[in-house]
Design an enzyme around this catalytic site. Structure first.
Site, PDB file in Angstrom:
ATOM      1  NE  ARG A  27      -3.547   0.162   2.537  1.00  0.00           N
ATOM      2  CZ  ARG A  27      -4.740   0.206   1.978  1.00  0.00           C
ATOM      3  NH1 ARG A  27      -5.239  -0.850   1.393  1.00  0.00           N
ATOM      4  NH2 ARG A  27      -5.443   1.321   2.011  1.00  0.00           N
ATOM      5  CD1 TRP A  75       2.711   5.208  -2.958  1.00  0.00           C
ATOM      6  CD2 TRP A  75       1.100   6.744  -2.912  1.00  0.00           C
ATOM      7  NE1 TRP A  75       2.489   5.625  -4.247  1.00  0.00           N
ATOM      8  CE2 TRP A  75       1.511   6.566  -4.248  1.00  0.00           C
ATOM      9  CE3 TRP A  75       0.100   7.672  -2.643  1.00  0.00           C
ATOM     10  CZ2 TRP A  75       0.949   7.283  -5.300  1.00  0.00           C
ATOM     11  CZ3 TRP A  75      -0.457   8.380  -3.693  1.00  0.00           C
ATOM     12  CH2 TRP A  75      -0.032   8.175  -5.004  1.00  0.00           C
ATOM     13  N   GLY A 102      -4.912   8.729   4.024  1.00  0.00           N
ATOM     14  CA  GLY A 102      -5.924   9.585   3.408  1.00  0.00           C
ATOM     15  C   GLY A 102      -5.465  11.033   3.371  1.00  0.00           C
TER      16      GLY A 102
END
Ligand code: F6R
Length: 608
Positions: A27, A75, A102
Site C-alpha cells: 500500500r 505512500w 488519506g
C-alpha cells in the site's frame, strides 16, 4: 495509499506491528514507523525507505515491552518521502501519536488556526495537523474519545486513523471516513488494519467499520461508535473464508508472478456456482431483482477500466446493451450526468476503495442511477455503497500491478453478458453451450500453456530489454489488451509504452517508428487478422521490429512470433492477457526493477 495497523493484546506489540506492516507494504513503501507507550511516554520510531530500514533502526534500540502499539507504511501525499513526514506524528505536548491514511482537505485552514494559537509543526503533513487539533480539543474536552471525535468532526476529507495516548497506554482509538479500516477480533487481542491480510494469521473474525465510525480498542474489548455524536453502534462480526496461504508467495519469486499463474484458478472459482440451465446458462442471483439495463455506463480506473473496455464488446455482442466506458476521474466531474430511462452504471474496482471510482459511484447514485459494483475486496466501500455487488472472488491481490483481478473482472463481464443476453432471449442454447464450453476449458488450457508462455516471455525480454519505447497494438476486443500491455510495461519496467488501436497508427503515431522503437502486436486468427497484418506491414516498412502474439499456423510478418493457444475470438483475451502480463513482468525483473512495488505507485489509490 498508506497502510495503518493498530494492536492491543498480550504479545510484544512492536515486532507484531512491523510484521503486520510487511503484509501491507504493497500500500505504500516510501517510509514507515511505529508507536507505543514505553515507561509512561509515547515512543515513536520512524525511518525513510522500505520497512527493512525501520527494522534496522529498531534492532539498534532496546526492545519494547509494550503490548499495545500501532504502525504505518507510507505512500507520500502531503510532503516528500522523508523521516520528518513519516508517521506516526506526535502532538506538540508529546502525549499523543497518530497514524493516518488519506487526506485532510481543510488541513491548511486548521494549521493556520493552530499556528496562531502557538502550535509548531515539524512536518509537511496533514496528519501532524490533525494530532495537534486533537490536543487542542482536549483543552475543553479531557476525555480522549470525545476530543478525538470533536477533532474528526472538524476535519473534512478521507481518512483512516489510529491514535494512541500516554494516559491510556493499553488502548488505541481508530476511525474511518472514506478510507478502508477493518477491525480484527481475536482472543485476548484485537487489531485494526487497512487490509485484512495484516492480521489474518491471528484472526479471521472481522468487523468492517463504516464511514463515520470510530472504535476504542483494548486487548479484551472494542466499542464502535458514530464519530458525529458518539452513539454506540452494534458491530457485526464476520468470518473471512480465505487463508494466509492465499496472501503469501507460495514459492514464486514475486507476488505478481504468483498472481499471473493463479488465473486458471480465478476462472475456475469464478465459474463455480455461476452456471445454470437457463438465463444464458448463467446464474447471477445478485442481478435477479434488477431489470436488464437499457444502456450501461462502465466507470473505472486503470486496469479495471481496460477490463470494462473489453467487457463492452461482450455486452454489446451478446446482450445487445449499448455500453460506454468512462474513466472515473473524468466521469465524477462531468458537468452533467445524463441518463436514459433504464440506464445503469457499473463501477469496476479490484480494491473497492479507489477514490475516483467511489466518488463516481456516489455522484451517479445522487443523480438517481442504479449502480452495480464489480469488486474483489469483500466489504469494501464500493461494494457496500452499490445497489448490487458482484464479487470477482479472485482472492487477495498483493502485487501493486493488477493481474488476476483483470482476469476475474473479464470473466464476470462475460458472465453478465450471457446472463443479460439470456434474459433478453438473445443467447440460444448452441451459442450458450459454445461460450460456456470455452470458459470451462480455459483453466485447464491456461494451466498447460502458462509455463511455456513464461519461457517465451523470458526469451523475448532478454532481446527487447534495452528498448526505451514500445507500441502495443490491437483491434476490437484486443485493443483494451493492447492498452493493458502498455500500462503494465510502463508501470513495472519504466519503459515508455503506448497502446493503440492498430488502425490508428497511421494517423500520427507511426511517425515515431524506427529500428529502435519496437511494437508488440496482438494478431490473432480472427476476422480482423488481415487488417492487423496490414498494420504490422506498415510498421515494418519503417524498420520497426514487431513481436506478434498470434495463433499456430497464422502467417504473420513479424520478427518474433509468440504463439498462444487457440481460443474462439471473443474469449481469446483470456490467453492474450497473461502474455502481456508475463512480458512486462520479465522485462521489469530482468532490468532489476522492484516488480511487486514499482516506484511511485500504490495498490489502492484512495486519494484523488
Ligand atoms: C495497474 C493498476 C491500476 C488499478 C487502478 C484501479 O496495474 O493496478 O491501474 O487498476 O488503480 O484500481 P481498482 O481496480 O482497485 O479500483
Amino acid at each position: 495509499m498508506c497502510g495503518i495497523v493498530g494492536y492491543a493484546g498480550h504479545r510484544p506489540a512492536v515486532p507484531l506491528v512491523v510484521e503486520e506492516l510487511h503484509r501491507l507494504e504493497y500500500r505504500g513503501y516510501d517510509s514507515s514507523g511505529v508507536a507505543c507507550v514505553q515507561q509512561g511516554r509515547i515512543r515513536v520510531v520512524r525511518a525513510q525507505g522500505k520497512l527493512s530500514q525501520l527494522e534496522q533502526l529498531l534492532s539498534q534500540q532496546p526492545p519494547s515491552t509494550a503490548t499495545t502499539g500501532m504502525g504505518h507504511t507510507r505512500w507520500a501525499t502531503h510532503g516528500a518521502p522523508a523521516v520528518r513526514n513519516a508517521h506516526p506524528h506526535t502532538s506538540n505536548d508529546g502525549t499523543m501519536a497518530l497514524v493516518h491514511n488519506g487526506i485532510i482537505e481543510n488541513y491548511l485552514e486548521i494549521k493556520n488556526d493552530l499556528q496562531a494559537r502557538g502550535y509548531v509543526f515539524h512536518s509537511d503533513t496533514d496528519t501532524e495537523v490533525l494530532v495537534n487539533l486533537i490536543q487542542e480539543c482536549r483543552k475543553s474536552e479531557p476525555d480522549i474519545q470525545k476530543a478525538f471525535a470533536a477533532a474528526l468532526n472538524m476535519a473534512h476529507g478521507a481518512y483512516a486513523v489510529c491514535l494512541m495516548t500516554e494516559s491510556e497506554p493499553d488502548v488505541f482509538y481508530a476511525a474511518r471516513m472514506s478510507a478502508p479500516l477493518i477491525l480484527g477480533v481475536g482472543t485476548g487481542e484485537n487489531f485494526v488494519a487497512s487490509d485484512i491480510p495484516a492480521f489474518l494469521p491471528y484472526t479471521r473474525r472481522v468487523v468492517f467499520l463504516e464511514d463515520g465510525e470510530m472504535v476504542r480498542v483494548t486487548c479484551s474489548s472494542y466499542e464502535v461508535r458514530k464519530i458525529a455524536d458518539l452513539a454506540p453502534v452494534q458491530a457485526r462480526v464476520e468470518t473471512i473464508e480465505w487463508d494466509v496461504q492465499a496472501a503469501q508467495k507460495s514459492g514464486y519469486r514475486h507476488f505478481m508472478l504468483k498472481e499471473i499463474f493463479e488465473q486458471p484458478k480465478v476462472i475456475r472459482d469464478g465459474l463455480t456456482g455461476r452456471l445454470s440451465a437457463d438465463r444464458g446458462g448463467v446464474t447471477l442471483h445478485e442481478l435477479d431483482g434488477l431489470p436488464v439495463p437499457s444502456r450501461l455506463s462502465i466507470v473505472a480506473c486503470g486496469t479495471s477500466s481496460h477490463a470494462g473496455m473489453w467487457g463492452r464488446h461482450m455486452l454489446e455482442a451478446l446482450a445487445e446493451i449499448p455500453v460506454q466506458v468512462e474513466i472515473a476521474s473524468e466521469y465524477r466531474y462531468k458537468e452533467k450526468l445524463l441518463f436514459q430511462p433504464g440506464e445503469m452504471v457499473l463501477v469496476i474496482s479490484q480494491s473497492g476503495e479507489t477514490a475516483d471510482t467511489l466518488a463516481a459511484l456516489r455522484r451517479a447514485r445522487e443523480c438517481g442511477a442504479t449502480v452495480l459494483g464489480l469488486c474483489n475486496v469483500v466489504g469494501s466501500s464500493i461494494a457496500r455503497e452499490s445497489d448490487a455487488v458482484l464479487y470477482t472472488q479472485a482472492g487477495p491481490e498483493i502485487s501493486v500491478a493488477s493481474t488476476k483481478a483483470m482476469c476475474s473482472q473479464m470473466l464476470l463481464l462475460a458472465l453478465m453478458s450471457l446472463y443479460w443476453g439470456g434474459r433478453k432471449g438473445l443467447v440460444d442454447s448452441s451459442k450458450c453451450s459454445a461460450m460456456l464450453g470455452t470458459l470451462l476449458s480455459l483453466p485447464g488450457m491456461l494451466e498447460k500453456a502458462l509455463p511455456e508462455m513464461h519461457e517465451r516471455a523470458i526469451t523475448l525480454s532478454r532481446k527487447y530489454a534495452q528498448s526505451r519505447n514500445f507500441f502495443y497494438l490491437g483491434r476490437g476486443h484486443c485493443y483494451p489488451l493492447a492498452l493493458e500491455g502498455a500500462l503494465k510495461l510502463k508501470e513495472l519496467s519504466y519503459i515508455h509504452a503506448e497502446g493503440y488501436a492498430s488502425g490508428e497508427m497511421k494517423h500520427g503515431p507511426i511517425a515515431l517508428i524506427d529500428s529502435t522503437f519496437p511494437t508488440f502486436a496482438i494478431c490473432l486468427n480472427d476476422e480482423l487478422l488481415p487488417k492487423v497484418k496490414s498494420n504490422i506491414v506498415e510498421v515494418q516498412a519503417r524498420q520497426g521490429r514487431v513481436i506478434a502474439v498470434t495463433n499456430a499456423g497464422v502467417d504473420v510478418p513479424a520478427e518474433d512470433l509468440w504463439v498462444v493457444p487457440d481460443v474462439p475470438s471473443t474469449l481469446a483475451g483470456f490467453v492474450v492477457l497473461p502474455a502481456v502480463q508475463l512480458f512486462s513482468y520479465e522485462m521489469a525483473d530482468y532490468l532489476g526493477k522492484d516488480v511487486d512495488q514499482p516506484r511511485n505507485l500504490a495498490k489502492s489509490v484512495t486519494v484523488e
